[in-house]
Design an enzyme around this catalytic site. Structure first.
Site, mmCIF file in Angstrom:
data_model
loop_
_atom_site.group_PDB
_atom_site.id
_atom_site.type_symbol
_atom_site.label_atom_id
_atom_site.label_comp_id
_atom_site.label_asym_id
_atom_site.label_seq_id
_atom_site.Cartn_x
_atom_site.Cartn_y
_atom_site.Cartn_z
ATOM 1 N N ASN A 86 0.801 -1.220 0.000
ATOM 2 C CA ASN A 86 0.000 0.000 0.000
ATOM 3 C C ASN A 86 0.835 1.271 0.000
ATOM 4 O O ASN A 86 0.325 2.349 0.293
ATOM 5 C CB ASN A 86 -0.934 0.010 1.219
ATOM 6 C CG ASN A 86 -1.747 -1.252 1.317
ATOM 7 O OD1 ASN A 86 -1.493 -2.083 2.181
ATOM 8 N ND2 ASN A 86 -2.675 -1.438 0.397
ATOM 9 N N ILE A 94 1.200 6.954 0.559
ATOM 10 C CA ILE A 94 0.608 5.901 1.384
ATOM 11 C C ILE A 94 -0.879 5.796 1.107
ATOM 12 O O ILE A 94 -1.576 6.814 1.073
ATOM 13 C CB ILE A 94 0.808 6.213 2.888
ATOM 14 C CG1 ILE A 94 2.282 6.451 3.190
ATOM 15 C CG2 ILE A 94 0.252 5.096 3.748
ATOM 16 C CD1 ILE A 94 2.529 7.073 4.540
ATOM 17 N N CYS A 95 -1.344 4.580 0.897
ATOM 18 C CA CYS A 95 -2.789 4.378 0.713
ATOM 19 C C CYS A 95 -3.384 3.917 2.033
ATOM 20 O O CYS A 95 -3.328 2.743 2.384
ATOM 21 C CB CYS A 95 -3.057 3.342 -0.380
ATOM 22 S SG CYS A 95 -4.801 3.014 -0.615
ATOM 23 N N LEU A 96 -3.939 4.875 2.773
ATOM 24 C CA LEU A 96 -4.486 4.557 4.096
ATOM 25 C C LEU A 96 -5.744 5.400 4.259
ATOM 26 O O LEU A 96 -5.711 6.617 4.075
ATOM 27 C CB LEU A 96 -3.450 4.905 5.176
ATOM 28 C CG LEU A 96 -3.810 4.612 6.618
ATOM 29 C CD1 LEU A 96 -4.043 3.137 6.839
ATOM 30 C CD2 LEU A 96 -2.694 5.094 7.550
ATOM 31 N N LYS A 100 -7.228 10.014 4.109
ATOM 32 C CA LYS A 100 -8.048 10.620 3.065
ATOM 33 C C LYS A 100 -9.162 11.430 3.703
ATOM 34 O O LYS A 100 -9.591 11.145 4.819
ATOM 35 C CB LYS A 100 -8.629 9.537 2.152
ATOM 36 C CG LYS A 100 -7.528 8.908 1.342
ATOM 37 C CD LYS A 100 -8.013 7.744 0.522
ATOM 38 C CE LYS A 100 -6.824 7.151 -0.217
ATOM 39 N NZ LYS A 100 -6.987 5.720 -0.445
#
Ligand SMILES: [Zn+2]
Ligand SMILES: [Zn+2]
Lengths: 190, 330
Positions: A86, A94-96, A100
């Site tokens: 991720n 960072i995909c968290l 978002k």
């Protein structure tokens, strides 16, 4: 509002450093006191108990806080390259979800976000990958994933700085890897 | 009303029955509209429905009448109370042309007129901004706005007439000579009795019209008198009071702010709040004007309003909470 809140957080971290309550957080502070909106942090996974893939590693993060903070989440990126399903290997993005806008809450602070990122290292989400190769490897070949992570850490030199980190329980496995750093690593994996 | 039960002619319907049929039809039209709305939502999405509510209503009305009256069939409302259309004399069924005319004038015409009026209005507003003179269009608009008033009066008189005589419920039906008759024989005396209470309604409407016109006359008269009195001194005085008002308003709001700030860094304020919960989770400082969300979580007024305007939920527990649900503590 953003400035006042950030100074409150800064004072709080100075009074009770996050590293005291959570040894995996090495540091968290503004890059310079002149600009409270740019922070950096160092997180680590010192031992194999902390994490079966990333043990022995430490990573530097950049934290860019907007003037809308805490109504908007800060932008956090890995400066140290890391192999993770991720996390983008090149940009450090960072995909968290809580980073978002939709899932962010102003009740969280920078320390909470670091804890969340540490948890992301423990449990990657290969279903929403930013690094597809890592995601596939993690899903189908955990051992291969571990060696790729460790090889990359060796390549970019992101091992825990032993002199700085004082915990007495630096495990043997950790030291072995540090000692061999190259030729013997193949033997261990094999 | 003069129907002879022995002749072949069907008895004309009374006001009460016609109103019942109309109500039933209105209900089915609204159902029709919902179906159409669902259809367009699937086809074009929610935005389309929000931007064309009027058009969908007109379409529903026109479709409903086209599938019934236009084809020569009865509407569901007419069927419900057993009514059929006859022409003015009541001796034969209405022809196709009057039926088309009725549907167009009843369902579509009011919409078209209002559309034309709107486009006239907006275009002339732009024009008047440019040169500031009174154009033909503006004159037309005055005509139109008068037309609405006149139409209103005509419709009221018409409905009063309907309540008295029970002939035509809508103006379009009167124009195109579409009258209702019962599909079965009815005791004319009974019919007479039922329509009796409706003429009272007609009387009330006439009375209301009368009062309205009297009031309009009076206000018109007053204006004429005022115009005579109004001089330069009057307008000057007017300006003076207004400025005075704004000044008092300003002082009022200033007083309000200083009087009503509750700052929790001051321990004497709201002493019932324990020390460990006097800080706002959003700005991490002692709360200023503490305000509770629906769930009971407390924040500064400024902090929570900023957040809740964008996200109507509590930042701590995510329970739904709109701005108007916030409760300032005192
Ligand atoms: Zn606050
Ligand atoms: Zn809450």
């Amino acid at each position: 509002m953003a400035e006042r809140r950030l100074f409150q957080e800064y004072n709080r971290y100075k009074k009770s450093p996050p590293s005291k309550s959570n040894p995996q957080i090495i540091s968290l502070n503004p890059i310079s006191e002149d600009n409270i909106f740019n922070w950096q942090a160092i997180i680590s996974k010192p031992t194999k108990k902390d994490n079966p893939f990333y043990y022995g590693g430490q990573w530097k993060l950049s934290i860019a806080v907007s003037r809308q903070y805490p109504l908007e989440p800060p932008v956090i990126k890995f400066i140290t390259p890391i192999v993770h399903p991720n996390i983008n290997l090149k940009t450090g993005e960072i995909c968290l979800d809580i980073l978002k806008k939709d899932a962010w809450s102003p009740a969280w602070n920078l320390e909470h976000l670091l804890v969340a990122i540490l948890m992301l290292l423990d449990s990657p989400e290969p279903d929403s990958p930013l690094n597809i190769d890592a995601a596939n490897l993690y899903r189908h070949d955990p051992v291969g994933f571990q060696s790729m992570v460790q090889f990359n850490m060796w390549k970019v030199g992101s091992f825990v700085d032993v002199k700085k980190s004082t915990p007495t329980t630096i495990t043997k496995s950790n030291q072995v890897i540090r000692d061999v750093s190259g030729s013997k690593i193949r033997a261990i994996i094999a | 009303m003069s129907s002879n039960p022995n002749s072949r002619q069907l008895p004309f319907a009374d006001a009460a029955t016609i109103v019942r049929a109309h109500q039933k039809d209105a209900y089915f039209e609204s159902i029709y509209r919902t179906y159409l709305q669902d259809f367009f939502q699937i086809l074009h999405g929610q935005r389309f429905i929000n931007s064309y509510p009027q058009e969908i209503t007109v379409l529903a009305k026109a479709l409903y009448l086209s599938l019934t009256t236009l084809l020569g069939a009865r509407t569901l409302g007419e069927e419900y109370v057993d009514l059929i259309y006859v022409n003015k004399t009541g001796k034969r069924l209405p022809r196709l042309l009057p039926r088309i005319g009725f549907i167009l004038s009843y369902a579509v015409l009011p919409y078209i007129v209002s559309k034309i009026f709107k486009s006239f209005k907006s275009s002339s507003e732009e024009e008047s901004k440019k040169d500031g003179s009174i154009s033909i269009k503006q004159w037309l608009i005055r005509m139109f706005s008068n037309y609405y008033k006149v139409l209103d009066v005509i419709l009221n008189v018409h409905i009063a007439l309907f309540y008295f005589k029970g002939e035509f419920y809508s103006l379009s039906k009167r124009i195109f000579g579409l009258r209702y008759a019962f599909g079965h024989n009815k005791d004319p005396q009974k019919v007479q009795q039922q329509s009796g209470n409706y003429s009272l309604l007609g009387g009330i409407i006439i009375l209301q019209l009368f009062v309205k016109s009297l009031m309009a006359l009076k206000s018109y008269n007053d204006e004429l008198v005022k115009k005579g009195e109004k001089t330069n001194t009057a307008t000057q005085r007017d300006n003076g009071t207004r400025i005075h008002d704004i000044n008092t308003l300003q002082t009022l709001s200033e007083n309000f702010e200083t009087d009503h700030i509750i700052d929790l860094s001051d321990e004497s304020q709201l002493p019932y709040l324990p020390e460990n919960s006097r800080n706002c989770m959003l700005c991490l400082s002692p709360m200023v004007n503490p305000s509770a969300a629906i769930c009971g979580h407390i924040f500064c007024w400024d902090c929570i309003v900023d957040w809740i305007r964008e996200h109507p939920e509590c930042p701590l527990c995510r329970q739904q909470c709109a701005e108007q649900n916030l409760l300032p503590l005192r």
